[in-house]
Design a protein around this motif. Sequence first.
Motif, PDB file in Angstrom:
ATOM      1  N   PHE A 424       0.828  -1.295  -0.039  1.00  0.00           N
ATOM      2  CA  PHE A 424       0.085  -0.075   0.119  1.00  0.00           C
ATOM      3  C   PHE A 424       0.963   1.402   0.139  1.00  0.00           C
ATOM      4  O   PHE A 424       1.927   1.242   0.560  1.00  0.00           O
ATOM      5  CB  PHE A 424      -0.850  -0.154   1.328  1.00  0.00           C
ATOM      6  N   PRO A 425       0.506   2.313  -0.503  1.00  0.00           N
ATOM      7  CA  PRO A 425       1.153   3.642  -0.236  1.00  0.00           C
ATOM      8  C   PRO A 425       1.323   4.036   0.893  1.00  0.00           C
ATOM      9  O   PRO A 425       0.527   3.665   1.804  1.00  0.00           O
ATOM     10  CB  PRO A 425       0.474   4.570  -1.284  1.00  0.00           C
ATOM     11  N   PHE A 426       2.322   4.897   1.274  1.00  0.00           N
ATOM     12  CA  PHE A 426       2.366   5.393   2.476  1.00  0.00           C
ATOM     13  C   PHE A 426       1.065   6.209   2.982  1.00  0.00           C
ATOM     14  O   PHE A 426       0.865   7.333   2.202  1.00  0.00           O
ATOM     15  CB  PHE A 426       3.686   6.348   2.695  1.00  0.00           C
ATOM     16  N   PRO A 427       0.681   6.121   4.300  1.00  0.00           N
ATOM     17  CA  PRO A 427      -0.767   7.032   4.309  1.00  0.00           C
ATOM     18  C   PRO A 427      -0.209   8.287   4.766  1.00  0.00           C
ATOM     19  O   PRO A 427       0.895   8.566   5.391  1.00  0.00           O
ATOM     20  CB  PRO A 427      -1.375   6.296   5.497  1.00  0.00           C
ATOM     21  N   LYS A 428      -0.952   9.484   4.405  1.00  0.00           N
ATOM     22  CA  LYS A 428      -0.613  10.755   4.800  1.00  0.00           C
ATOM     23  C   LYS A 428      -1.170  10.885   6.355  1.00  0.00           C
ATOM     24  O   LYS A 428      -2.272  10.387   6.645  1.00  0.00           O
ATOM     25  CB  LYS A 428      -1.283  11.608   3.834  1.00  0.00           C
ATOM     26  N   ILE A 429      -0.285  11.732   6.988  1.00  0.00           N
ATOM     27  CA  ILE A 429      -0.838  11.658   8.298  1.00  0.00           C
ATOM     28  C   ILE A 429      -0.678  13.383   8.581  1.00  0.00           C
ATOM     29  O   ILE A 429       0.040  14.028   8.448  1.00  0.00           O
ATOM     30  CB  ILE A 429       0.295  10.949   9.407  1.00  0.00           C
ATOM     31  N   ASN A 430      -1.654  13.592   9.798  1.00  0.00           N
ATOM     32  CA  ASN A 430      -1.726  14.955  10.394  1.00  0.00           C
ATOM     33  C   ASN A 430      -1.105  14.971  11.629  1.00  0.00           C
ATOM     34  O   ASN A 430      -0.621  14.021  12.086  1.00  0.00           O
ATOM     35  CB  ASN A 430      -3.201  15.584  10.166  1.00  0.00           C
ATOM     36  N   PRO A 431      -1.034  16.027  12.422  1.00  0.00           N
ATOM     37  CA  PRO A 431      -0.376  15.953  13.665  1.00  0.00           C
ATOM     38  C   PRO A 431      -0.871  15.098  14.822  1.00  0.00           C
ATOM     39  O   PRO A 431       0.006  14.438  15.341  1.00  0.00           O
ATOM     40  CB  PRO A 431      -0.545  17.664  13.946  1.00  0.00           C
ATOM     41  N   ASN A 432      -2.310  14.943  14.567  1.00  0.00           N
ATOM     42  CA  ASN A 432      -2.884  14.084  15.623  1.00  0.00           C
ATOM     43  C   ASN A 432      -2.265  12.817  15.341  1.00  0.00           C
ATOM     44  O   ASN A 432      -2.235  11.883  16.217  1.00  0.00           O
ATOM     45  CB  ASN A 432      -4.209  14.216  15.646  1.00  0.00           C
ATOM     46  N   GLY A 433      -2.297  12.465  14.001  1.00  0.00           N
ATOM     47  CA  GLY A 433      -2.001  11.070  13.677  1.00  0.00           C
ATOM     48  C   GLY A 433      -0.645  10.912  14.070  1.00  0.00           C
ATOM     49  O   GLY A 433      -0.311   9.549  14.389  1.00  0.00           O
ATOM     50  N   HIS A 434       0.063  11.730  13.792  1.00  0.00           N
ATOM     51  CA  HIS A 434       1.641  11.579  14.107  1.00  0.00           C
ATOM     52  C   HIS A 434       1.719  11.241  15.668  1.00  0.00           C
ATOM     53  O   HIS A 434       2.545  10.394  15.862  1.00  0.00           O
ATOM     54  CB  HIS A 434       2.242  12.874  14.010  1.00  0.00           C
ATOM     55  N   ARG A 435       1.218  11.881  16.254  1.00  0.00           N
ATOM     56  CA  ARG A 435       1.283  11.778  17.688  1.00  0.00           C
ATOM     57  C   ARG A 435       0.756  10.200  18.277  1.00  0.00           C
ATOM     58  O   ARG A 435       1.365   9.693  18.902  1.00  0.00           O
ATOM     59  CB  ARG A 435       0.172  12.803  18.546  1.00  0.00           C
ATOM     60  N   ASP A 436      -0.384   9.791  17.425  1.00  0.00           N
ATOM     61  CA  ASP A 436      -0.916   8.514  17.770  1.00  0.00           C
ATOM     62  C   ASP A 436       0.187   7.468  17.381  1.00  0.00           C
ATOM     63  O   ASP A 436       0.242   6.292  17.975  1.00  0.00           O
ATOM     64  CB  ASP A 436      -2.408   8.233  17.182  1.00  0.00           C
ATOM     65  N   LEU A 437       1.020   7.562  16.364  1.00  0.00           N
ATOM     66  CA  LEU A 437       1.639   6.747  15.659  1.00  0.00           C
ATOM     67  C   LEU A 437       3.052   6.802  16.710  1.00  0.00           C
ATOM     68  O   LEU A 437       3.431   5.632  16.830  1.00  0.00           O
ATOM     69  CB  LEU A 437       2.325   7.238  14.420  1.00  0.00           C
ATOM     70  N   LEU A 438       3.172   7.921  17.493  1.00  0.00           N
ATOM     71  CA  LEU A 438       4.346   7.778  18.272  1.00  0.00           C
ATOM     72  C   LEU A 438       4.207   7.135  19.409  1.00  0.00           C
ATOM     73  O   LEU A 438       4.963   6.383  19.958  1.00  0.00           O
ATOM     74  CB  LEU A 438       4.872   9.252  18.620  1.00  0.00           C
ATOM     75  N   ASP A 439       2.863   7.315  19.938  1.00  0.00           N
ATOM     76  CA  ASP A 439       2.449   6.476  21.170  1.00  0.00           C
ATOM     77  C   ASP A 439       2.531   4.972  20.841  1.00  0.00           C
ATOM     78  O   ASP A 439       2.730   4.147  21.601  1.00  0.00           O
ATOM     79  CB  ASP A 439       0.876   6.823  21.521  1.00  0.00           C
ATOM     80  N   ALA A 440       2.001   4.477  19.779  1.00  0.00           N
ATOM     81  CA  ALA A 440       2.032   3.110  19.336  1.00  0.00           C
ATOM     82  C   ALA A 440       3.461   2.986  19.179  1.00  0.00           C
ATOM     83  O   ALA A 440       3.853   1.500  19.452  1.00  0.00           O
ATOM     84  CB  ALA A 440       1.277   3.054  17.993  1.00  0.00           C
TER      85      ALA A 440
END
Lengths: 563, 48
Positions: A424-440
């Motif tokens: 799959f192509p890389f998903p585009k992320i926004n600042p909230n998404g970025h934070r959730d990914l870092l938590d994960a």
Amino acid sequence: MKASNKRLPEEHTSTLALLQLTRFGDLIQTVQAVQNLKSTYPNYRVILIARSQFAKPLHFLLERYFDKIYTIDTQSIFQDHQVNGLSKSLSSFNTFLNDLNKENIDALVNLSFSKSSSYFSSVINAKHKIGPYYDATNKVQINDKWSQMLYATVMRGSLNPYSLVDLFRNIIGIKPSETPSTALITAERKDQIVIHPFASSERKSWKAEKWVEVIYKALKDNDKHQVILVGAKDEVLKSQIITENPLLKTYSHRLQNLTGKTTIEELTKLVASSRLFVGHDSMVGHLAALSQTPTLTISLGNVRPHETTPYHAHAYNIAPRTKCFPCFPSDECAYTQCHHDIPYQLVSNLVKQILSGKSVDNEWMKNSNSSFHLSSVNLYRSRFQAGQMTLDNLIEGQVEVPDIFRTFYKITWSFVIGDHEDNFPFPKINPNGHRDLLDALTGLQHLFELSEFGQKYSRYILEEISSSTPSIAKIKEFSKKIDEIDHLQAMVQKTSPYLAPIIDYFTVRKGNLFGDNIVKLTESSYYCFEESAQITSIMYELIQNTIAEHKLTTTKTKTDLNK
Amino acid sequence: MNAFKEDIIKEFDRIKKSLESNQPLSVEDLKIVLLKELIEEDLHESKQ
């Protein structure tokens, strides 16, 4: 299912039995899963076990794909049960079961995932059992990984990335093929839109007023088309509330109400000859998929679009971005906010665009719809990749974090369990998404360490057992450490809810270890932790690469802006 | 009087005692539990 290296003799026919006790929609999706099974494996005899109230009306469809259909008639089994007691019902059930057990079933596949189907699976004789069944200690046993994944993920949250049709195929063991699904039913299409404005529960369907608006606009904007309302007998009164609304009086000559007037077979032919189906998550959408009739599903309440979007290449699914969507049937809900978050204006515009044959893409979405309306919904369109259905969000710049995780899970499960690579192509992320990914990422690090500990203590147990003087006290101590790992994993789930599928999957895996002695069980435990480490590593890498790609894109954009 | 319900309660008490004393369930026991689940699902379905 155990693999056999022996080639079956030419004349041997293997019997595969599918147990599907749930409703119409699940039965239709089961049919779609086995569509090509007999042509691919002509030496298989495929039988279906289903409830008669759902299988009999679908007999016209089921008989095409199953060699025999066993239907359990609970109305007959429980007739006069309050007077006759348990023995008569048991005797009636035994008659059915004895008939079924005359089949020499090589593999029984339980696709229902309900308590009753698990008990049912326990009492059917079969050489191998796939999917859940109860053992003699009244504990649920699930031996195959795809069923474990479904049991862990589908029942617990909304991060399952697979359509149920693809999951059923994975469980049965049918490899995805590159050839797209073909229509099971074909017909010439008329200028008509079939609408089923109801669902099995109130929280999954709009109130009449919104449907009146959609139908009014559909008739106004598409002056050559008829709108046909369909539904079951017990939906007739509700349908009349819609058709008798004064707003629709002007167009009543192009509005037909067939609610309660068609059999399911007639309804299937009606939908097949229509240009579009619009409705909620219900059987009718799945009937439309059989003929590849374009579908627009309005998902509300506890509906999970990725699981139940009608399985074909022309499916649209509009879902609310409400925080609590999708909910669970047991959740309290006084206001049904998700119902209000899908504007009927957007649905009407989509109907017009789909009927025009023009593209429903991001450009059209932005130019023809209010950004206010678009901000409260996700609009998905189905697409087939590597033989499996995936949903793409058509509203650019609105990638939800759950969608991102579903993509990661699809790549991971496909590789680890399905042994194939999905891209799959890389998903585009926004600042909230970025934070959730870092938590994960932090959660994944903890899970990886726990998996390593799990492997270590499993190895210690095996080493202790194989020593010249094994110490029971040491073995118990190491086992206690492994139990602590389970407890710590549950804590990670609390802080990193997006990792729940991994933790839930491993809880089910560890509850179904192979072996009848401590050595085999511990070896099974070791491999379980090893797989856990593999899954967390893959997820970690996917998230890390996505964040890196996001930083690269953000830097490039800033550089371009500064020029 | 619901004869079926009374029979189920009696059988479930027996099955529960078997499980508590680590005795395995028989196929007949599993059938009884299955029938109870099926009738409850039918009741739930009829309410929808």
